[in-house]
Write a protein that holds these residues in place. Structure first.
Motif, PDB file in Angstrom:
ATOM      1  N   ALA A  26      28.774  32.543  30.032  1.00 41.42           N
ATOM      2  CA  ALA A  26      28.881  33.465  31.168  1.00 41.42           C
ATOM      3  C   ALA A  26      30.301  33.974  31.250  1.00 41.42           C
ATOM      4  N   LEU A  27      30.434  35.226  31.618  1.00 41.58           N
ATOM      5  CA  LEU A  27      31.734  35.850  31.843  1.00 41.58           C
ATOM      6  C   LEU A  27      31.804  36.223  33.312  1.00 41.58           C
ATOM      7  N   ARG A  28      32.603  35.515  34.070  1.00 42.51           N
ATOM      8  CA  ARG A  28      32.709  35.708  35.512  1.00 42.51           C
ATOM      9  C   ARG A  28      34.155  35.989  35.887  1.00 42.51           C
ATOM     10  N   GLY A  29      34.433  37.258  36.190  1.00 31.22           N
ATOM     11  CA  GLY A  29      35.815  37.641  36.452  1.00 31.22           C
ATOM     12  C   GLY A  29      36.630  37.497  35.189  1.00 31.22           C
ATOM     13  N   ASP A  30      37.708  36.720  35.262  1.00 29.16           N
ATOM     14  CA  ASP A  30      38.557  36.506  34.085  1.00 29.16           C
ATOM     15  C   ASP A  30      38.257  35.186  33.398  1.00 29.16           C
ATOM     16  N   LYS A  31      37.119  34.564  33.722  1.00 30.27           N
ATOM     17  CA  LYS A  31      36.794  33.257  33.169  1.00 30.27           C
ATOM     18  C   LYS A  31      35.566  33.327  32.262  1.00 30.27           C
ATOM     19  N   ILE A  32      35.686  32.656  31.111  1.00 33.38           N
ATOM     20  CA  ILE A  32      34.552  32.449  30.229  1.00 33.38           C
ATOM     21  C   ILE A  32      34.043  31.032  30.449  1.00 33.38           C
ATOM     22  N   ILE A  52      27.405  31.472  38.107  1.00 35.12           N
ATOM     23  CA  ILE A  52      27.603  32.803  38.684  1.00 35.12           C
ATOM     24  C   ILE A  52      28.761  32.733  39.677  1.00 35.12           C
ATOM     25  N   LYS A  53      29.199  33.885  40.120  1.00 34.10           N
ATOM     26  CA  LYS A  53      30.243  33.956  41.136  1.00 34.10           C
ATOM     27  C   LYS A  53      29.716  34.754  42.314  1.00 34.10           C
ATOM     28  N   VAL A  54      29.902  34.207  43.521  1.00 32.76           N
ATOM     29  CA  VAL A  54      29.480  34.882  44.739  1.00 32.76           C
ATOM     30  C   VAL A  54      30.550  34.629  45.799  1.00 32.76           C
ATOM     31  N   GLY A  55      31.085  35.688  46.373  1.00 28.51           N
ATOM     32  CA  GLY A  55      32.181  35.536  47.322  1.00 28.51           C
ATOM     33  C   GLY A  55      33.362  34.859  46.661  1.00 28.51           C
ATOM     34  N   ASP A  56      33.872  33.831  47.312  1.00 26.06           N
ATOM     35  CA  ASP A  56      35.011  33.079  46.772  1.00 26.06           C
ATOM     36  C   ASP A  56      34.581  31.872  45.957  1.00 26.06           C
ATOM     37  N   TYR A  57      33.291  31.742  45.673  1.00 27.51           N
ATOM     38  CA  TYR A  57      32.775  30.547  45.013  1.00 27.51           C
ATOM     39  C   TYR A  57      32.176  30.859  43.645  1.00 27.51           C
ATOM     40  N   ASP A 112      37.386  27.030  41.834  1.00 29.46           N
ATOM     41  CA  ASP A 112      38.244  27.377  40.696  1.00 29.46           C
ATOM     42  C   ASP A 112      37.523  27.364  39.354  1.00 29.46           C
ATOM     43  N   GLY A 113      36.256  26.972  39.333  1.00 30.61           N
ATOM     44  CA  GLY A 113      35.503  26.918  38.098  1.00 30.61           C
ATOM     45  C   GLY A 113      35.730  25.668  37.278  1.00 30.61           C
TER      46      GLY A 113
END
Length: 337
Positions: A236-242, A278-283, A297-298
């Protein structure tokens, strides 16, 4: 799934699930929801009324059924948006599209050669699917008609799909293949292990494989290893994180396009692995066989929704609502009866 058979049964189920690769970057749609007007019911209070689809209005803490109208026992593998409607690809019932802003469901593609769908991707208004042992098909009319894109493709055991600017990429059991827009000849662009997932951001593409994570910095023309620690279930690619979800428990995270990696901390994790992040809001939210976990923070995760009765196999975020597609219920229910 009851506790007395969990450890004997779960290990074999994981290996079978690995081949059900998933791809598809989830694009948010404009759904306006007021959580104060909704009442989320924990899944554990509704197990006998099992639904293939659930949703959460509180970032994964509680869940309510929203899959009414889908066939009983549907095993959801992938979820994406086509305009305001949701498309579901399943492991046993083919493909569905929602109607009237997700208030009803319609089966699409009954003429597809198999009801087991290995991959789903939506781009430029078209629905692309890879069908178990039958190659790749697409529909440009919301599933009313389907056309094969197999042409001269020698390997029809395809898992994942990605549409780039000028060509279509598919990952199969023997590598990565490309088809130029308007073309009829597939080209092998990477010969190697089974490819299970694609994620893209501009020209950067990440591929999850049975040996680890591949990376391309030139829109898929060339590939090199970014991380090799064994078989991947999904990336998964979520924001700047793999996020690299390895079959045997490990969740690896990179903030620099695979140059360096850290192992995420979560539990319980024995004889399980992560299905989706997945990313939703700040989580960040992820699932494994023990339930739903959450992180800011993942890297550091807390189990916020323990559940061993069902598997949240895929997530989709619409605004701040998290939808969860379920898998495995038929097997679990049979053991409990």
């Amino acid at each position: 799934m009851t506790s007395q058979f969990k450890f004997q049964h779960l290990y074999s189920v994981l290996i079978l699930f690995m081949i059900a690769a998933c791809n598809g970057k989830k694009e948010p749609a404009n759904e306006v929801v007021n959580p104060a007007q909704k009442h989320s019911v924990p899944v554990k209070n509704a197990e006998k009324e099992f639904s293939p689809l659930y949703r959460s209005f509180d970032y994964g803490l509680t869940w309510q059924s929203c899959g009414q109208g889908l066939p009983t026992g549907t095993q959801i593998s992938f979820m994406e948006m086509l305009g305001n409607e949701m498309v579901l690809a399943t492991d046993n019932e083919g493909v569905f599209i929602s109607e009237n802003n997700r208030s009803a469901w319609r089966s699409i593609g009954p003429e597809l050669p198999n009801k087991k769908i290995n991959g789903l991707h939506i781009a430029d208004g078209k629905i692309y699917v890879t069908v178990f042992e039958a190659g790749i098909y697409y529909s440009s009319d919301k599933g009313q008609t389907w056309l094969s894109l197999n042409y001269d493709l020698s390997d029809l055991r395809l898992q994942t799909i990605l549409k780039t600017t000028d060509r279509l990429l598919v990952g199969g059991d023997r590598g990565i293949y490309a088809l130029k827009d308007g073309g009829i000849n597939w080209k092998t662009i990477y010969e190697g292990p089974q490819v299970l997932s694609f994620n893209q951001q501009e020209k950067q593409i990440i591929a999850g494989t049975s040996q680890g994570v591949l990376r391309s910095a030139d829109a898929g023309a060339n590939w090199k290893w970014a991380h090799q620690k064994g078989a991947i279930h999904y990336t998964a690619l979520r924001g700047d994180k793999i996020f690299a979800m390895y079959v045997f428990n490990e969740l690896a995270v990179s903030n620099d396009w695979g140059l360096s990696w850290q192992e995420a901390s979560y539990g319980p994790k024995e004889r399980s692995y992560v299905y989706e992040v997945i990313k939703v809001g700040d989580y960040f939210i992820m699932s494994n066989n023990y339930g739903v976990h959450r992180s800011s923070d993942g890297l550091h995760w807390n189990l916020i929704y323990p559940n061993e009765q069902m598997i949240f196999f895929d997530f989709l975020v619409l605004e701040n609502v998290v939808y969860g597609g379920m898998r495995g219920w038929d097997e679990f229910r049979g053991r409990d009866e």
